[in-house]
Design a protein around this motif. Structure first.
Motif, PDB file in Angstrom:
ATOM      1  N   LEU A  20       0.827  -1.211   0.000  1.00 13.46           N
ATOM      2  CA  LEU A  20       0.000   0.000   0.000  1.00 13.46           C
ATOM      3  C   LEU A  20       0.862   1.262   0.000  1.00 13.46           C
ATOM      4  N   ILE A  21       1.959   1.247   0.742  1.00 10.79           N
ATOM      5  CA  ILE A  21       2.842   2.422   0.774  1.00 10.79           C
ATOM      6  C   ILE A  21       3.439   2.679  -0.606  1.00 10.79           C
ATOM      7  N   LEU A  22       3.950   1.624  -1.231  1.00  8.93           N
ATOM      8  CA  LEU A  22       4.560   1.778  -2.554  1.00  8.93           C
ATOM      9  C   LEU A  22       3.531   2.163  -3.612  1.00  8.93           C
ATOM     10  N   THR A  23       2.309   1.708  -3.431  1.00  3.01           N
ATOM     11  CA  THR A  23       1.267   1.982  -4.420  1.00  3.01           C
ATOM     12  C   THR A  23       0.686   3.382  -4.284  1.00  3.01           C
ATOM     13  N   LEU A  24       0.497   3.837  -3.052  1.00  4.47           N
ATOM     14  CA  LEU A  24      -0.221   5.090  -2.823  1.00  4.47           C
ATOM     15  C   LEU A  24       0.686   6.308  -2.667  1.00  4.47           C
ATOM     16  N   ARG A  25       1.976   6.084  -2.499  1.00  3.44           N
ATOM     17  CA  ARG A  25       2.876   7.217  -2.271  1.00  3.44           C
ATOM     18  C   ARG A  25       2.932   8.150  -3.479  1.00  3.44           C
ATOM     19  N   LYS A  26       3.131   7.597  -4.659  1.00  2.91           N
ATOM     20  CA  LYS A  26       3.271   8.436  -5.849  1.00  2.91           C
ATOM     21  C   LYS A  26       1.993   9.213  -6.159  1.00  2.91           C
ATOM     22  N   PRO A  27       0.804   8.573  -6.170  1.00  2.84           N
ATOM     23  CA  PRO A  27      -0.417   9.359  -6.414  1.00  2.84           C
ATOM     24  C   PRO A  27      -0.616  10.473  -5.388  1.00  2.84           C
ATOM     25  N   TYR A  28      -0.248  10.214  -4.135  1.00  2.00           N
ATOM     26  CA  TYR A  28      -0.426  11.249  -3.110  1.00  2.00           C
ATOM     27  C   TYR A  28       0.460  12.454  -3.396  1.00  2.00           C
ATOM     28  N   TYR A  29       1.696  12.200  -3.796  1.00  3.53           N
ATOM     29  CA  TYR A  29       2.605  13.306  -4.101  1.00  3.53           C
ATOM     30  C   TYR A  29       2.196  14.040  -5.376  1.00  3.53           C
ATOM     31  N   ASN A  30       1.393  13.371  -6.202  1.00  2.00           N
ATOM     32  CA  ASN A  30       0.894  14.014  -7.425  1.00  2.00           C
ATOM     33  C   ASN A  30      -0.432  14.739  -7.198  1.00  2.00           C
ATOM     34  N   GLY A  31      -0.871  14.791  -5.956  1.00  2.00           N
ATOM     35  CA  GLY A  31      -2.076  15.551  -5.633  1.00  2.00           C
ATOM     36  C   GLY A  31      -3.334  14.737  -5.453  1.00  2.00           C
ATOM     37  N   VAL A  32      -3.256  13.415  -5.545  1.00  2.00           N
ATOM     38  CA  VAL A  32      -4.434  12.561  -5.341  1.00  2.00           C
ATOM     39  C   VAL A  32      -4.542  12.267  -3.841  1.00  2.00           C
ATOM     40  N   LYS A  33      -5.499  12.894  -3.189  1.00  2.00           N
ATOM     41  CA  LYS A  33      -5.576  12.836  -1.730  1.00  2.00           C
ATOM     42  C   LYS A  33      -6.539  11.776  -1.199  1.00  2.00           C
ATOM     43  N   TRP A  34      -7.529  11.370  -1.994  1.00  2.00           N
ATOM     44  CA  TRP A  34      -8.584  10.523  -1.443  1.00  2.00           C
ATOM     45  C   TRP A  34      -8.100   9.152  -0.951  1.00  2.00           C
ATOM     46  N   PRO A  35      -7.055   8.537  -1.546  1.00  2.00           N
ATOM     47  CA  PRO A  35      -6.619   7.250  -0.973  1.00  2.00           C
ATOM     48  C   PRO A  35      -6.133   7.380   0.471  1.00  2.00           C
ATOM     49  N   MET A  36      -5.443   8.475   0.774  1.00  2.00           N
ATOM     50  CA  MET A  36      -4.981   8.675   2.146  1.00  2.00           C
ATOM     51  C   MET A  36      -6.154   8.937   3.087  1.00  2.00           C
ATOM     52  N   MET A  37      -7.156   9.617   2.563  1.00  2.00           N
ATOM     53  CA  MET A  37      -8.350   9.840   3.376  1.00  2.00           C
ATOM     54  C   MET A  37      -9.030   8.513   3.704  1.00  2.00           C
ATOM     55  N   MET A  38      -9.067   7.616   2.729  1.00  2.00           N
ATOM     56  CA  MET A  38      -9.654   6.301   2.959  1.00  2.00           C
ATOM     57  C   MET A  38      -8.852   5.515   3.991  1.00  2.00           C
ATOM     58  N   MET A  39      -7.528   5.625   3.949  1.00  2.00           N
ATOM     59  CA  MET A  39      -6.696   4.936   4.935  1.00  2.00           C
ATOM     60  C   MET A  39      -7.017   5.423   6.350  1.00  2.00           C
ATOM     61  N   ALA A  40      -7.161   6.730   6.496  1.00  4.40           N
ATOM     62  CA  ALA A  40      -7.457   7.288   7.820  1.00  4.40           C
ATOM     63  C   ALA A  40      -8.839   6.862   8.299  1.00  4.40           C
ATOM     64  N   ILE A  41      -9.809   6.859   7.385  1.00 10.12           N
ATOM     65  CA  ILE A  41     -11.171   6.467   7.762  1.00 10.12           C
ATOM     66  C   ILE A  41     -11.217   4.998   8.163  1.00 10.12           C
ATOM     67  N   ILE A  42     -10.564   4.150   7.371  1.00  9.64           N
ATOM     68  CA  ILE A  42     -10.548   2.714   7.681  1.00  9.64           C
ATOM     69  C   ILE A  42      -9.882   2.462   9.028  1.00  9.64           C
ATOM     70  N   ALA A  43      -8.755   3.140   9.275  1.00  8.71           N
ATOM     71  CA  ALA A  43      -8.060   2.967  10.554  1.00  8.71           C
ATOM     72  C   ALA A  43      -8.938   3.414  11.718  1.00  8.71           C
ATOM     73  N   SER A  44      -9.640   4.531  11.557  1.00  5.52           N
ATOM     74  CA  SER A  44     -10.503   5.036  12.629  1.00  5.52           C
ATOM     75  C   SER A  44     -11.655   4.083  12.907  1.00  5.52           C
ATOM     76  N   VAL A  45     -12.262   3.563  11.839  1.00  5.73           N
ATOM     77  CA  VAL A  45     -13.393   2.645  12.008  1.00  5.73           C
ATOM     78  C   VAL A  45     -12.947   1.358  12.699  1.00  5.73           C
ATOM     79  N   MET A  46     -11.810   0.818  12.295  1.00  6.26           N
ATOM     80  CA  MET A  46     -11.314  -0.416  12.905  1.00  6.26           C
ATOM     81  C   MET A  46     -10.932  -0.192  14.365  1.00  6.26           C
ATOM     82  N   GLN A  47     -10.321   0.952  14.640  1.00  5.21           N
ATOM     83  CA  GLN A  47      -9.953   1.267  16.020  1.00  5.21           C
ATOM     84  C   GLN A  47     -11.200   1.384  16.891  1.00  5.21           C
TER      85      GLN A  47
END
Length: 285
Positions: A96-123
Motif C-alpha cells: 500500500l505504501i509503494l502503491t499510494l505514495r506516488k499518487p499522493y505526491y501528485n495531488g491525489v488525496k482521497w486514498p490517504m483519506m480512505m486509509m485514515a477512515i478505515i483505521a478510525s473505524v477499525m480502532q
C-alpha cells in the motif's frame, strides 16, 4: 512520549485472557496497517510512523496468546498463526505504501483519506467490542487492566497533542485518537458504576478476608441481579394482570365504578334477555 506509551500499552498476557475479545485484538492489529500507511506516506515525525508498527505487533502477540489461553490452541500452532498473520499484514502495508505514495505526491488525496477512515473505524470497532463483555458482566471490566487503559488513554492524548504541535493539524488523524479517548472513557465509567453498585458486597468480602469473586461464589444471593420489578406491576384499572408464573392464585380484576362509592355489577345474559322482553311487551301495548 506518546509513541512510548502506545508501544508498551499492549503487554503480553500471563496465562489468562478472559474478558479480552479475540476479534478486538485482530482489529487493533490490522488497523496498524492503514494507520501506518497514512503516517508514513504523509511523512509524520518518526515517533508517529513507528507507533502503529509497534502497536500492531504487540497486539498481534496478545492475539496469539488469546488463541492459546482462551481457545486452547497448541503453543506451536498459535505461534505459527501469529507469524503468518504478521507477515501478511507487513506485506500488505508495504504494498500500500509503494502503491499510494506516488499518487499522493501528485495531488491525489482521497486514498490517504480512505486509509485514515478505515483505521478510525477499525480502532473504534475494536473498542466497541468490550462493551458487549461489560453488558454480560453488568458493567464490570474483566480482562482489561486499568493500567493498560490509562496508558492507552495517555498515548491517545499525547498523540493528539503531537498533531496539534505540527504545522498543520490533521483532522482525520486527530479523529482516530479522539474516538479512542471517548470509548475508553466509557469503559472507565462503566467499571466505576459497577464498583459503586457492589460497594457493600466488596466491603463484606474484605471483612471476610476474601476476594469479591470468592465471596460471591459462597454467597450467590449477593450477586447483582436484573431488576424484575417492572414485570410484577399490574394495572388494575386496565384489568392487566402479571404473568401467571408471578401470581398464584390468579386474581380477578374489578369493574370500574360509575360514580364515587358505587360499584356496577356486570350484567348477566339472563338480565339482558329479561330487559329485552319487557321492552318488546311495552312496544306491543
Amino acid at each position: 512520549m506518546c509513541s512510548g506509551l502506545w508501544c508498551v500499552q499492549i503487554l503480553p498476557q500471563r496465562k489468562s485472557t478472559d474478558g479480552l475479545p479475540l476479534f478486538m485484538l485482530m482489529l487493533w492489529s490490522s488497523c496498524g496497517v492503514p494507520f501506518g500507511v497514512y503516517a508514513i506516506v504523509q511523512k509524520f515525525n518518526f515517533a508517529l510512523q513507528f507507533q502503529p508498527q509497534c502497536f500492531g505487533l504487540l497486539t498481534l502477540i496478545c492475539w496469539g496468546q488469546a488463541l492459546h489461553y482462551s481457545h486452547h490452541w497448541r503453543t506451536w500452532t498459535a505461534t505459527v498463526a501469529t507469524v503468518l498473520v504478521a507477515i501478511g499484514l507487513g506485506l500488505t502495508e508495504m504494498i500500500l505504501i509503494l502503491t499510494l505514495r506516488k499518487p499522493y505526491y501528485n495531488g491525489v488525496k482521497w486514498p490517504m483519506m480512505m486509509m485514515a477512515i478505515i483505521a478510525s473505524v477499525m480502532q473504534a470497532a475494536g473498542l466497541i467490542l468490550p462493551y458487549f463483555e461489560l453488558a454480560k458482566r453488568k458493567g464490570r471490566v474483566v480482562g482489561i487492566d486499568f493500567t493498560f487503559l490509562t496508558v492507552d488513554y495517555s498515548g491517545a492524548f499525547f498523540s493528539l497533542m503531537a498533531l496539534v504541535a505540527q504545522n498543520t493539524f490533521d483532522v482525520l488523524g486527530g479523529t482516530l485518537y479522539l474516538v479512542c479517548m471517548i470509548l475508553e472513557t466509557g469503559i472507565f465509567i462503566s467499571h466505576w458504576i459497577w464498583l459503586w453498585r457492589v460497594r457493600h458486597v466488596r466491603s463484606e468480602a474484605k471483612k471476610a478476608g476474601m476476594s469479591y469473586d470468592d465471596y460471591i461464589a459462597e454467597h450467590p444471593s449477593k450477586k447483582l441481579a436484573r431488576n424484575h420489578s417492572s414485570d410484577t406491576i399490574a394495572d388494575v384499572e386496565a384489568c392487566d394482570t402479571p404473568p401467571a408464573s408471578l401470581v398464584s392464585p390468579p386474581e380477578k380484576c374489578q369493574m370500574k365504578p360509575e360514580r364515587m362509592g358505587e360499584v356496577t355489577a356486570p350484567i348477566t345474559d339472563v338480565e339482558k334477555q329479561s330487559e329485552a322482553t319487557t321492552n318488546h311487551t311495552s312496544y306491543i301495548q
